[in-house]
Write an enzyme that holds these catalytic residues in place. Structure first.
Site, PDB file in Angstrom:
ATOM      1  CG  ASP A 145      -1.783   0.930   1.044  1.00 17.00           C
ATOM      2  OD1 ASP A 145      -2.796   1.594   0.539  1.00 17.00           O
ATOM      3  OD2 ASP A 145      -1.547   1.695   2.510  1.00 17.00           O
ATOM      4  CG  HIS A 214      -6.313   1.095  -6.792  1.00 16.82           C
ATOM      5  ND1 HIS A 214      -7.632   1.615  -6.602  1.00 16.82           N
ATOM      6  CD2 HIS A 214      -5.252   1.770  -6.035  1.00 16.82           C
ATOM      7  CE1 HIS A 214      -6.964   2.356  -5.594  1.00 16.82           C
ATOM      8  NE2 HIS A 214      -5.419   2.655  -4.851  1.00 16.82           N
TER       9      HIS A 214
END
Length: 299
Positions: A145, A214
């Site tokens: 992330d 994404h």
């Protein structure tokens, strides 16, 4: 002007996120507590010999003038919800956002308890979430992330207002996401990577990405420059509910908003962020974190 300590510092292994609403009545006690936060943080850091203990507090548009007796920073506005095709990015109540991080969960909690004890009945807790580092810097989905997060001196350049009366401050956007991990984990590795746009193990960007990936949705270029935010997101949760607590600091609220719109809303090709089929935001709020000097002037 000096930014509050939690903003540009590298995040610790643990974080504590508190959203609060103000009670009716006199806000002078709240002003005094907010003004004292940098000194309170430094004192506890010295007491615990934990120099990485960091904090910031941010103020929402609805109570900015009430707390600061100043006009709002240009661009500070309540979080505007989004919805399309069953995908929702809701707005939830919040006047204040307290962000604490360090390598120690106990230090974070000690500082939060001192702040909340001082605030007493003048605020009400909307939500309190403890975040933690997971498998290095991986989300609970298993993917790294924040790969594109700015580093070093670039962090201040992305996060902080550079000049004017609000220099050293930062616009803050937050959302708590709840993951549907059983559905996500039922996907094949190739389908997961196609949804993210990066490889899972090596964290390498795919040369050819689906338009719904994404990365394809949130990486936006304008005038040859990629829009950036400084993320302090962390996994959180229990066996019954878990996900990502997303926090973005930026010199302007516009980059986050453009990213969110490309995630939730379908573009001309009818695409949205594939990750939103497996996770959903359940909170949304916007704030401004003033400089340490402006904060201390509230006393």
């Amino acid at each position: 002007m000096t930014p509050q300590s939690a903003i540009c510092a590298e995040g610790g292994d643990f974080a504590l996120f508190l959203t609060l609403v103000l009670a009716d009545g006199d806000v002078s006690p709240v002003r005094r507590v907010l003004a004292a936060l940098p000194d309170l943080t430094a004192a506890l850091a010295a007491q615990l010999d934990e120099p990485a203990l960091a904090s910031s507090v941010a103020i929402g548009a609805a109570c900015w003038t009430r707390l600061t007796s100043r006009e709002c920073p240009d661009g500070l506005a309540p979080f505007a919800p989004l919805a399309e095709g069953g995908r929702k990015a809701p707005a939830t109540p919040a006047d204040l956002f307290l962000h604490i991080h360090s390598p120690r969960a106990d230090a974070n909690l000690m500082l939060a308890r001192r702040v909340m004890g001082a605030l007493g009945p003048h605020v009400r807790v909307v939500e309190e979430v403890m975040g933690f580092r997971h498998l290095g810097k991986r989300d609970l989905t298993g993917f790294v992330d924040g790969t594109e997060n700015p580093e070093g001196d670039e962090r201040a350049g992305v996060a902080l207002v550079k000049d004017g009366p609000f220099a050293g401050g930062s616009f803050v956007s937050l959302q708590r996401y709840v993951h549907d991990l059983p559905r996500w984990e039922a996907l094949s590795l190739s389908d997961q990577e196609a949804a993210v746009g990066r490889t899972k193990e090596a964290d390498e960007e795919m040369e050819v990405k689906p338009p719904s990936a994404h990365i394809a949705r949130v990486v936006i270029e304008e005038d040859g420059e990629e829009l950036e935010v400084l993320r302090h997101s962390m996994p959180y949760g229990t066996t019954s509910e878990h996900g990502l607590y997303f926090v973005a600091y930026c010199a302007s609220p516009a980059p986050f908003r453009k990213m969110l719109e490309r995630m939730v809303l379908s573009s001309g090709g009818g695409h949205h962020d594939r990750l939103l089929d497996f996770t959903r935001p359940v909170t949304g709020a916007a704030f401004f974190a003033p400089s340490a000097e402006l904060l201390e002037s509230l006393s």
